[in-house]
Design an enzyme around this catalytic site. Sequence first.
Site, PDB file in Angstrom:
ATOM      1  N   GLU A 493       0.834  -1.211   0.000  1.00 55.23           N
ATOM      2  CA  GLU A 493       0.000   0.000   0.000  1.00 55.23           C
ATOM      3  C   GLU A 493       0.866   1.258   0.000  1.00 55.23           C
ATOM      4  O   GLU A 493       0.505   2.272  -0.596  1.00 55.23           O
ATOM      5  CB  GLU A 493      -0.962  -0.006   1.192  1.00 55.23           C
ATOM      6  N   HIS A 496       1.599   2.239  -3.502  1.00 57.20           N
ATOM      7  CA  HIS A 496       0.538   3.062  -4.094  1.00 57.20           C
ATOM      8  C   HIS A 496       0.666   4.504  -3.592  1.00 57.20           C
ATOM      9  O   HIS A 496       0.501   5.458  -4.350  1.00 57.20           O
ATOM     10  CB  HIS A 496      -0.849   2.545  -3.690  1.00 57.20           C
TER      11      HIS A 496
HETATM   12 ZN   LIG Z   1      -2.678  -2.695  -4.730  1.00 58.58          ZN
END
Ligand SMILES: [Zn+2]
Length: 698
Positions: A493, A496
């Site tokens: 994450e 991202h």
């Molecule tokens: Zn992802």
Amino acid sequence: MKKNLIYVLLLLIAFAGCKKEEKSSNPFFNKYDTPFEVPPFEQIKAAHFMPAFLKGFEEQNKEIKAIINNPRTPTFENTIKALKYSGQLLTNVNRVFGALNSANTNDSLQSISRELSPIASKHDDDINLNDTLFLRVKSVYENKGKFKLTEEEKKVLDDTYKDFIRSGAALSNEDKDKLRGINKELSLLSVQFGQNLLAETNGFKLVIDKKEDLSGLPESVVNQAASMAKSLNMDGKWVFTLQVPSMTPFLQYSDRRDLREKLFTAYFMKGDNDNDKDNKAIIAKIAKLRVEKAHLLGYNSFADFVLERTMAKTPEKVFTFLGQVWDAAIPVAKAEATAQQMLIDKEGGKFKLQPWDWWYYSEKIKKAKYDLDDEITRPYFKIDNVMEGMFYVANQLYGLNFTKRTDLPKYNPDVNTFEVTRNGNHVGILMIDNYPRQSKRGGAWCGSFRGQGRDINGKMIYPIVTMVTNSTPPTADKPSLLTSEEASTLFHEFGHALAALLSNKTYPGGSLPRDFVELPSQIMEHWVLEPEVLKVYAKHYQTGEILPAEIVAKLDESGKFNTGFMTVELVAAALLDMEYHSIKEPVDLDIRKFEKEAMDKYGLIPEIKPRYRSTYFNHIWSGGYSAGYYGYIWCEILDADAFQAFKETGNIFNKDIAAKFEKEILARGGTRDPLDMYIAFRGKEPGIEALLINRGLK
Ligand SMILES: [Zn+2]
């Protein structure tokens, strides 16, 4: 995953041009007077959302009217740019609402979501199906040679035009009406799906009140369950839930086969219990409506429609790719099942291996083979240390610094906020929200309260990013201690988040296709267990001792363990998604039958369930990953090959490679064709080899 918000619109500072005026009691109507203009969460009440949405719709309608009524010939500036910068209030409130409704929901937000979805769907259609507006967009598109456009502007223009076509702008009035009806129904169904799923997940608890029923469970898992019981006013008992950090350790360690069966059955039957939260009828309707929508827009199937805008382009290409991975993985999974059955037989268990046995026996085999299990490594993966590790990697690669801020508004006490800087300059804000709660949906994702871009005058808009996980929470006497897989999810994450923070484009909005968006996230997973990184962050939470080299070696050796299972459950879910969305006729599906036949067709072994069964496959029914779940494994081709670029230089922190990755991939966002972006970074197209080697399937 990445949360797909209701609108594929833009993200901007609200009210950038606001004059001094009376402060409204609705915080969305004022410029946020918080540091970095973080949304003032403590002032935002559920009652503020609907009025803010309604005003947001109204403001954008006025802006659209002004574009349409402009007497001058359509240009990029007066049409495309004006459109891209419209709807700022709406985007603003929608970002906050979407994030809170996923991570911190309650009955009021859920009821707003149901009320809102048909209105929002109509608002989108009113813009996308507006003839006059479309004619202006079309005129700019057809005359694009006449305007001096940057590379990004050319892409924005092409995307805008295609978005209109794909939204039905070129349809007859009769078909437009049909499409409106379908969109409205689809938006409601997906809200219902998500709300049922949350209720089903929260609705089951395995309550244990006898100590002997805890047989096999390590102390940390028992404490976790006691802590959960306490929070539910069941002092002295132990509670396991369908949340992954609670369920998985139970499946790994509990000697009580009957209880493992009870817990796992409750998990894989979510939404399939023939009660008032059942999702079968809902997804049958969604699948049917999606075929009708695809037909209206001139496509054979919904997958054809979706995939047109991806790297893969066609369903055939996706099926071929998934087939290659499946064929490599299924024999490995079968061998793993055989090894487990042999162990069961050797132990004198007179039963056949079942899905609720898999974690338990694979854990035993792993322990025997590598003398390693999650409980050995957990003390070295204190969550704060893991986060320091990921910050360290981002610092080594991109020169970013992360400073904890306790003075900024947050939507839940669990949230940790960081200011991100580079060479002393502000880059953005990062919020991290790590622990499960009843108000949060399952899984992990990353989103933005404000996306990077430049305002209409070219001034930089700094991103406010939020990453959400469901990691093992702390207990009364222990901090949060993660499994290596949970550590990997945090890095994922965070990848991202880095893409959102290092984005450097002009126009707001735009996004990467599903089969490219996991490159920035999955590449980060390669650093998490690298010895050079472990030695920085993997310190024992009590003694401060660095993870011993022998455990590092074992982690490395065991990295490819159980890979048949992990690949098969993932590809099975991807195939299920593709099967639903490749339907060419709008038929009424019998969901149980369809799922079974789809899985039998590929020869899924009965000991493994797809990673998501139909009735709780949130990604594809309400998460924006329809005909896109394959993207996770597709992106592994890219991330495995991209990480090689670092490895090949003998330095996983090679700054030149990192700078190139930032420039060609992270900074560009959706402003260029994904394959062109990748080739600009790597010099060539990647093959499937790196993925198979990475997964230990070759
Ligand atoms: Zn992802």
